[in-house]
Design a protein around this motif. Structure first.
Motif, PDB file in Angstrom:
ATOM      1  N   LEU A 315       7.210  24.888  22.530  1.00 49.39           N
ATOM      2  CA  LEU A 315       6.323  24.317  23.530  1.00 49.39           C
ATOM      3  C   LEU A 315       6.012  22.862  23.192  1.00 49.39           C
ATOM      4  O   LEU A 315       5.681  22.531  22.058  1.00 49.39           O
ATOM      5  CB  LEU A 315       5.022  25.130  23.577  1.00 49.39           C
ATOM      6  CG  LEU A 315       3.934  24.651  24.523  1.00 49.39           C
ATOM      7  CD1 LEU A 315       4.339  24.856  25.967  1.00 49.39           C
ATOM      8  CD2 LEU A 315       2.633  25.396  24.231  1.00 49.39           C
ATOM      9  N   GLU A 318       1.699  21.171  28.024  1.00 50.37           N
ATOM     10  CA  GLU A 318       1.128  22.088  29.008  1.00 50.37           C
ATOM     11  C   GLU A 318       0.208  21.337  29.950  1.00 50.37           C
ATOM     12  O   GLU A 318      -0.594  20.504  29.523  1.00 50.37           O
ATOM     13  CB  GLU A 318       0.347  23.215  28.322  1.00 50.37           C
ATOM     14  CG  GLU A 318       1.240  24.314  27.770  1.00 50.37           C
ATOM     15  CD  GLU A 318       0.446  25.565  27.451  1.00 50.37           C
ATOM     16  OE1 GLU A 318       0.912  26.661  27.815  1.00 50.37           O
ATOM     17  OE2 GLU A 318      -0.628  25.439  26.839  1.00 50.37           O
ATOM     18  N   SER A 323       4.001  24.660  31.969  1.00 50.68           N
ATOM     19  CA  SER A 323       4.318  24.423  30.565  1.00 50.68           C
ATOM     20  C   SER A 323       5.740  23.889  30.476  1.00 50.68           C
ATOM     21  O   SER A 323       6.577  24.161  31.340  1.00 50.68           O
ATOM     22  CB  SER A 323       4.217  25.724  29.759  1.00 50.68           C
ATOM     23  OG  SER A 323       2.953  26.315  29.898  1.00 50.68           O
ATOM     24  N   ALA A 342       6.657  28.189  28.617  1.00 48.95           N
ATOM     25  CA  ALA A 342       5.831  28.084  27.424  1.00 48.95           C
ATOM     26  C   ALA A 342       6.533  28.612  26.191  1.00 48.95           C
ATOM     27  O   ALA A 342       6.243  28.192  25.077  1.00 48.95           O
ATOM     28  CB  ALA A 342       4.522  28.846  27.631  1.00 48.95           C
ATOM     29  N   GLU A 357       5.921  32.102  30.944  1.00 49.86           N
ATOM     30  CA  GLU A 357       5.240  30.987  31.581  1.00 49.86           C
ATOM     31  C   GLU A 357       3.922  31.482  32.163  1.00 49.86           C
ATOM     32  O   GLU A 357       3.783  32.662  32.500  1.00 49.86           O
ATOM     33  CB  GLU A 357       6.128  30.366  32.673  1.00 49.86           C
ATOM     34  CG  GLU A 357       5.497  29.250  33.489  1.00 49.86           C
ATOM     35  CD  GLU A 357       5.075  28.029  32.681  1.00 49.86           C
ATOM     36  OE1 GLU A 357       4.290  28.200  31.728  1.00 49.86           O
ATOM     37  OE2 GLU A 357       5.507  26.917  33.023  1.00 49.86           O
ATOM     38  N   ARG A 358       2.984  30.583  32.283  1.00 51.04           N
ATOM     39  CA  ARG A 358       1.652  30.942  32.758  1.00 51.04           C
ATOM     40  C   ARG A 358       1.654  31.188  34.265  1.00 51.04           C
ATOM     41  O   ARG A 358       2.391  30.547  35.026  1.00 51.04           O
ATOM     42  CB  ARG A 358       0.653  29.851  32.407  1.00 51.04           C
ATOM     43  CG  ARG A 358       0.948  28.514  33.021  1.00 51.04           C
ATOM     44  CD  ARG A 358      -0.179  27.507  32.806  1.00 51.04           C
ATOM     45  NE  ARG A 358      -0.462  27.272  31.402  1.00 51.04           N
ATOM     46  CZ  ARG A 358      -1.622  27.582  30.822  1.00 51.04           C
ATOM     47  NH1 ARG A 358      -2.584  28.163  31.515  1.00 51.04           N
ATOM     48  NH2 ARG A 358      -1.830  27.312  29.555  1.00 51.04           N
ATOM     49  N   TYR A 365      -4.582  31.427  29.786  1.00 50.68           N
ATOM     50  CA  TYR A 365      -3.131  31.623  29.727  1.00 50.68           C
ATOM     51  C   TYR A 365      -2.829  33.078  30.071  1.00 50.68           C
ATOM     52  O   TYR A 365      -3.206  33.999  29.343  1.00 50.68           O
ATOM     53  CB  TYR A 365      -2.616  31.287  28.331  1.00 50.68           C
ATOM     54  CG  TYR A 365      -1.130  31.553  28.173  1.00 50.68           C
ATOM     55  CD1 TYR A 365      -0.196  30.645  28.651  1.00 50.68           C
ATOM     56  CD2 TYR A 365      -0.673  32.708  27.556  1.00 50.68           C
ATOM     57  CE1 TYR A 365       1.158  30.881  28.524  1.00 50.68           C
ATOM     58  CE2 TYR A 365       0.685  32.954  27.423  1.00 50.68           C
ATOM     59  CZ  TYR A 365       1.599  32.043  27.903  1.00 50.68           C
ATOM     60  OH  TYR A 365       2.934  32.290  27.772  1.00 50.68           O
TER      61      TYR A 365
END
Length: 404
Positions: A315, A318, A323, A342, A357-358, A365
């Motif tokens: 990562l 963000e 991200s 992420a 991923e978020r 998160y």
């Protein structure tokens, strides 16, 4: 595809779709990633972490940069279920499938001791659904989605099972002379590296602190003793001892290098960078990293692209709803570009990856599986994520990807 071609393709696609990623991306690794990894489940090259429970399936929260697929897009190899978390039905993209996933929690054995116990959901290739199993303490999947190597509960164990995923039955048992606690297949599926331990690597002890009690790995180092390299067809194996040190976590399993000539495991050093790894030859002696794996991270599952030209890294930046992770030139360690996601889990082909991923919206998160493409800012949701009012750290499930 070489690195120059990749850079050119990335720039063309970014220019065609939207303004390209600017040079202002931060180079620091955000501490939120460390917090997430503290709660991840143990996998082949990462430490076993904190307590989790099964997530509740919830509808996917829409976002303006989502590309929402149908559940199955015929002819593309894409099977997505953005309303399921954890999934009940097949998740796949291209030649890569989610072959299994697991959750885990600490099961008390005495007043002050517990064992971090996994529950697996294994893909039934016939039905395309994930079936729950509490029989196995550890599962590794062979390429082809037909066979899994499994370990029974009460680690370390003195036999390795070869499970037929279609029938759900053990084809045969491979007896071993050392207690085994972890498994990983070679890239071609012909060999297993079995990490050996003198004690259960998933043991936990009760720790009392200002905020209450928790189950933590015991202090005092690791009981890891070495590794077995086992020929799957014959069942024959050779054990090599590897001394544990202060840089060895309670569970630090071995995995094969890309070409299968070496094995590696994660190195835990106080104050060191994330994802450090140490390679060994098949006799247990420390060895320098292969040239194309020198800049890889033990805590990034995707590692090298199929053609070996690009390395997945960690990562990098963000935003509230997005991200980005770095992609490197494996020969130099220099950044090639950034890609959405992420945490990069598996390569689908030389330009696409599966990532955590978020979910868009909110400040917490909340992870979901997505398909990302180099040079594009779009994501294709493959799974759902935790509900808004849930604790995401207690709803994690650990995916196990495999070529099908």
């Amino acid at each position: 595809m070489n690195v120059d071609d990749l850079v050119r393709d990335s720039l063309r696609e970014q220019a065609a779709e939207q303004p390209s990623v600017g040079p202002g991306f931060a180079d620091r690794v955000l501490t939120v990633r460390r917090r997430r990894r503290t709660h991840r489940l143990g996998s082949v090259a990462a430490a076993v972490a904190a307590v989790v429970t099964v997530a509740v399936a919830v509808p996917l929260v829409s976002g303006r940069d989502d590309v929402r697929p149908a559940k199955v897009l015929d002819g593309t190899g894409l099977s997505a279920h953005p309303d399921q978390s954890p999934p009940r039905d097949l998740i796949a993209a291209g030649n890569v499938a989610l072959g299994a996933y697991c959750t885990a929690h600490a099961v008390p054995r005495t007043k002050d001791r517990a064992v971090y116990t996994r529950t697996y959901w294994l893909l039934d290739p016939g039905s395309g659904r994930y079936e729950k199993s509490t029989k196995w303490s550890f599962v590794a999947l062979a390429p082809g989605l037909r066979t899994a190597a499994v370990l029974e509960q009460d680690l370390p164990t003195r036999r390795i099972g070869l499970l037929d995923l279609t029938t759900g039955r053990i084809e045969r048992w491979i007896p071993v002379d050392h207690g085994v606690g972890g498994l990983a297949f070679s890239r071609d599926g012909s060999r297993l590296v079995a990490t050996t331990y003198d004690e259960n690597p998933d043991l936990r002890v009760k720790v009392r602190g200002p905020s209450g009690t928790d189950w933590m790995a015991p202090l005092g180092g690791s009981s890891r003793s070495g590794f077995l390299v086992v020929d799957v067809a014959s069942g024959k194996g050779t054990w090599s001892g590897v001394a544990s040190g202060r840089d060895t976590g309670t569970r630090e399993d071995f995995a094969f290098s890309r070409d299968g000539r070496l094995v590696y495991s994660r190195v835990v050093v106080s104050g060191g960078r994330d994802g450090m790894q140490q390679f060994y030859d098949l006799k247990g002696a420390k060895a320098p990293a292969p040239e194309n794996e020198r800049y890889l991270r033990a805590d990034v599952g995707a590692r090298l692209s199929p053609d070996g030209s690009v390395a997945a890294s960690g990562l990098t930046r963000e935003k509230p709803d997005k991200s980005y992770s770095a992609l490197l030139d494996p020969r130099t360690g220099k950044r090639v570009t950034l890609v959405r996601g992420a945490e990069l889990l598996a390569w689908v082909d030389d330009k696409r990856l599966i990532a955590w991923e978020r979910l868009p919206g909110g400040t917490l998160y909340r992870p979901r599986l997505v398909l990302v493409t180099i040079g594009s800012d779009r994501v294709v949701p493959l799974s759902g994520g935790p509900a808004l009012n849930s604790d995401p750290m207690r709803q994690l499930w650990e995916p196990v990807f495999v070529e099908r």
